[in-house]
Design a protein around this motif. Structure first.
Motif, PDB file in Angstrom:
ATOM      1  N   ALA A   1       0.934  -1.271  -0.027  1.00 61.04           N
ATOM      2  CA  ALA A   1       0.158  -0.070  -0.112  1.00 61.04           C
ATOM      3  C   ALA A   1       0.703   1.219  -0.172  1.00 61.04           C
ATOM      4  O   ALA A   1       0.603   2.203  -0.307  1.00 61.04           O
ATOM      5  CB  ALA A   1      -0.964  -0.156   1.212  1.00 61.04           C
ATOM      6  N   LEU A   2       2.102   1.038   0.477  1.00 63.98           N
ATOM      7  CA  LEU A   2       2.842   2.181   0.647  1.00 63.98           C
ATOM      8  C   LEU A   2       4.333   1.867   0.391  1.00 63.98           C
ATOM      9  O   LEU A   2       4.784   0.878   1.076  1.00 63.98           O
ATOM     10  CB  LEU A   2       2.622   2.871   2.152  1.00 63.98           C
ATOM     11  N   VAL A   3       4.996   2.916  -0.213  1.00 61.37           N
ATOM     12  CA  VAL A   3       6.611   2.544  -0.497  1.00 61.37           C
ATOM     13  C   VAL A   3       7.326   4.071  -0.131  1.00 61.37           C
ATOM     14  O   VAL A   3       6.896   5.088  -0.592  1.00 61.37           O
ATOM     15  CB  VAL A   3       6.810   2.464  -1.853  1.00 61.37           C
ATOM     16  N   LEU A   4       8.043   3.744   1.121  1.00 64.59           N
ATOM     17  CA  LEU A   4       8.658   5.005   1.569  1.00 64.59           C
ATOM     18  C   LEU A   4      10.117   4.851   1.521  1.00 64.59           C
ATOM     19  O   LEU A   4      11.067   3.867   1.584  1.00 64.59           O
ATOM     20  CB  LEU A   4       8.258   5.019   3.098  1.00 64.59           C
TER      21      LEU A   4
ATOM     22  N   ALA B   1       1.633  16.995  12.422  1.00 59.70           N
ATOM     23  CA  ALA B   1       2.714  18.008  12.301  1.00 59.70           C
ATOM     24  C   ALA B   1       4.182  17.514  12.198  1.00 59.70           C
ATOM     25  O   ALA B   1       5.024  18.186  12.472  1.00 59.70           O
ATOM     26  CB  ALA B   1       2.608  18.448  13.978  1.00 59.70           C
ATOM     27  N   LEU B   2       3.911  16.485  11.176  1.00 55.52           N
ATOM     28  CA  LEU B   2       5.370  15.948  10.657  1.00 55.52           C
ATOM     29  C   LEU B   2       5.443  16.060   9.309  1.00 55.52           C
ATOM     30  O   LEU B   2       4.427  15.599   8.638  1.00 55.52           O
ATOM     31  CB  LEU B   2       5.483  14.528  11.239  1.00 55.52           C
TER      32      LEU B   2
ATOM     33  N   VAL C   1       7.868   7.936   8.202  1.00 53.85           N
ATOM     34  CA  VAL C   1       6.853   6.989   8.363  1.00 53.85           C
ATOM     35  C   VAL C   1       5.854   7.213   9.651  1.00 53.85           C
ATOM     36  O   VAL C   1       4.747   7.143   9.494  1.00 53.85           O
ATOM     37  CB  VAL C   1       7.519   5.708   8.609  1.00 53.85           C
ATOM     38  N   ALA C   2       6.326   8.128  10.488  1.00 52.65           N
ATOM     39  CA  ALA C   2       5.574   8.416  11.650  1.00 52.65           C
ATOM     40  C   ALA C   2       4.284   9.397  11.061  1.00 52.65           C
ATOM     41  O   ALA C   2       3.128   9.345  11.573  1.00 52.65           O
ATOM     42  CB  ALA C   2       6.254   9.326  12.623  1.00 52.65           C
ATOM     43  N   ALA C   3       4.285  10.330  10.064  1.00 55.77           N
ATOM     44  CA  ALA C   3       3.558  11.121   9.568  1.00 55.77           C
ATOM     45  C   ALA C   3       2.538  10.105   8.800  1.00 55.77           C
ATOM     46  O   ALA C   3       1.211  10.497   8.929  1.00 55.77           O
ATOM     47  CB  ALA C   3       4.099  12.107   8.741  1.00 55.77           C
TER      48      ALA C   3
ATOM     49  N   THR D   1      10.942   2.639   9.611  1.00 56.02           N
ATOM     50  CA  THR D   1      10.070   2.243   8.540  1.00 56.02           C
ATOM     51  C   THR D   1       9.902   1.109   8.260  1.00 56.02           C
ATOM     52  O   THR D   1       8.982   0.620   7.870  1.00 56.02           O
ATOM     53  CB  THR D   1      10.898   3.109   7.246  1.00 56.02           C
ATOM     54  N   GLU D   2      10.987   0.211   8.361  1.00 53.81           N
ATOM     55  CA  GLU D   2      10.825  -1.171   8.227  1.00 53.81           C
ATOM     56  C   GLU D   2       9.922  -1.914   9.201  1.00 53.81           C
ATOM     57  O   GLU D   2       9.703  -3.021   9.105  1.00 53.81           O
ATOM     58  CB  GLU D   2      12.300  -1.907   8.476  1.00 53.81           C
TER      59      GLU D   2
END
Length: 400
Positions: free
Chosen positions: A58-61, A100-101, A106-108, A205-206
């Motif tokens: 779903a997401l690639v960071l 606020a990031l 990844v936290a955002a 992130t992992e």
């Protein structure tokens, strides 16, 4: 769906809808590009390859870890949603989030995932402007009695606590997740005095973001330690391994790096972090710092983060970063870069050495103390130890 960095902050509503579709399998995976142009170019090129995304991605960071090499982490919908639900379980329920990031972190994205899972929309606040927090928190509270949360890095929290209105706003939240870098004890004490409920998070992130809260793994996540092969660790210290359904699928187009980072132990898949950790008798994890940050002085290993925690508690210290610099006799010498607290004098080198020696032993005691206006950081608050070490070398070479 490739999202250029310049568009991310202005498309939160659209990105949340696109993320929700990706999580449900009804839309393409998202690839937000990092602000660093070289890393963005590499990831953009990777996105154009014929490689097939892993099923359910779903997401690639982007992440560079300790190597500085940009890697594309493939995160499945299952991993992201599991992480969001585990966070809600730990915090007492789903709620509404303050974003606020920057969206390259990844936290955002986890703020967006938690919002998508909860069926809410976050309130956006500029990452570097604590004066915007009161209005953002008021908007968060408007029309809902659900719990209210935020995710910040230590630098943001420290700046917010310097603005009374911003500190009061954060104190109205049910919890502030704090991650991305080590949180100094004095900062946590200031937050507690201000009435801010801080929950320290650890992950990457992992691991779909933070997966250990206040030293305790989220439901479904396991923590283990593995000997590093560097010699004299204590029995309760080692490389931190993380396991569970929150783990990433791997690195896009890099099976070699995936095999190196994601390992099999006892028929279970683990992410082998680059961090040195310790687990106490109650099973609570303490991160001692990155393995590649460890300073070897006179044949003894010193964890800079442990030294920083001691020095940060001394009067007159606003911030501190500890590094190793080359030394012909010791191999490396431990150096502390200290930012003085406003209106205060920094402690003497003897006082610093004495405090560290008492808590951690003689090998960990800094041999030099350098007073600086600010410690080098990268991004929105992660310590830049390479830049700090280079600064220390220059300052030590400059005649006083």
């Amino acid at each position: 769906m490739v999202v250029p960095p310049a568009e991310q902050a202005h498309r939160v509503r659209e990105l949340l809808d696109a993320l929700r579709a990706a999580l449900e399998g009804a839309g393409p995976a998202l690839l937000p590009l990092p602000a660093d142009s070289a890393a963005a170019d590499r990831l953009r090129a990777a996105a154009r390859t014929d490689l097939t995304l892993a099923q359910g991605t779903a997401l690639v960071l982007a992440t560079s870890g300790s190597t500085g090499e940009a890697k594309a982490v493939e995160l499945s919908a299952d991993a992201l949603v599991t992480s969001a639900r585990a966070t809600a379980a730990r915090l007492g329920g789903h709620g509404r989030w303050l974003l606020a990031l920057p969206l390259e972190h990844v936290a955002a994205w986890q703020v967006l995932v938690r919002s998508a899972v909860a069926g809410t929309r976050p309130v956006v606040a500029p990452p570097g402007d604590p004066s915007a927090l009161p209005g953002a928190v008021a908007a968060l509270e408007d029309g809902t009695d659900a719990p209210h949360f935020a995710s910040l890095v230590p630098t943001q929290l420290a700046r917010a606590l310097e603005v009374p209105e911003a500190a009061d706003a954060l104190a109205r939240l049910d919890a502030v997740l704090l991650g991305g870098a080590a949180a100094p004890a004095p900062l946590l004490a200031r937050a507690e005095r201000a009435g801010v409920r801080v929950v320290r998070t650890y992950g990457s992130t992992e691991t779909s973001g933070g997966c250990v809260y206040d030293g305790v793994a989220l439901d479904g996540v396991a923590v283990a330690l593995e000997a590093t092969g560097q010699g004299d660790e204590d029995d309760d210290e080692g490389r931190v391994l993380l396991s569970g359904p929150v783990l990433a699928t791997g690195y896009r187009g890099r099976p070699d790096l995936t095999a190196e980072a994601f390992v099999e132990r006892d028929e279970r898949r683990w992410y082998a972090t680059s961090d040195l950790g310790r687990v106490d008798a109650a099973g609570r994890l303490s991160v001692l710092g990155r393995l590649d940050d460890v300073v070897v002085t006179g044949g003894r290993k010193v964890a800079p983060l442990a030294v920083e925690r001691v020095v940060a508690e001394l009067p007159g210290v606003a911030d501190v970063l500890v590094v190793g610099v080359p030394d012909p006799e010791w191999g490396q010498r431990v150096v502390a870069l200290v930012v003085p607290a406003a209106g205060s004098a920094v402690p003497s080198l003897d006082a610093v050495r004495g405090a560290v020696r008492e808590r951690l032993g003689a090998a960990s005691a800094p041999r030099d103390l350098l007073v600086v206006e600010a410690v080098p950081v990268r991004g929105i608050g992660k310590p830049d130890r390479r830049a700090a070490a280079a600064l220390a070398v220059r300052l030590l070479a400059t005649p006083s």
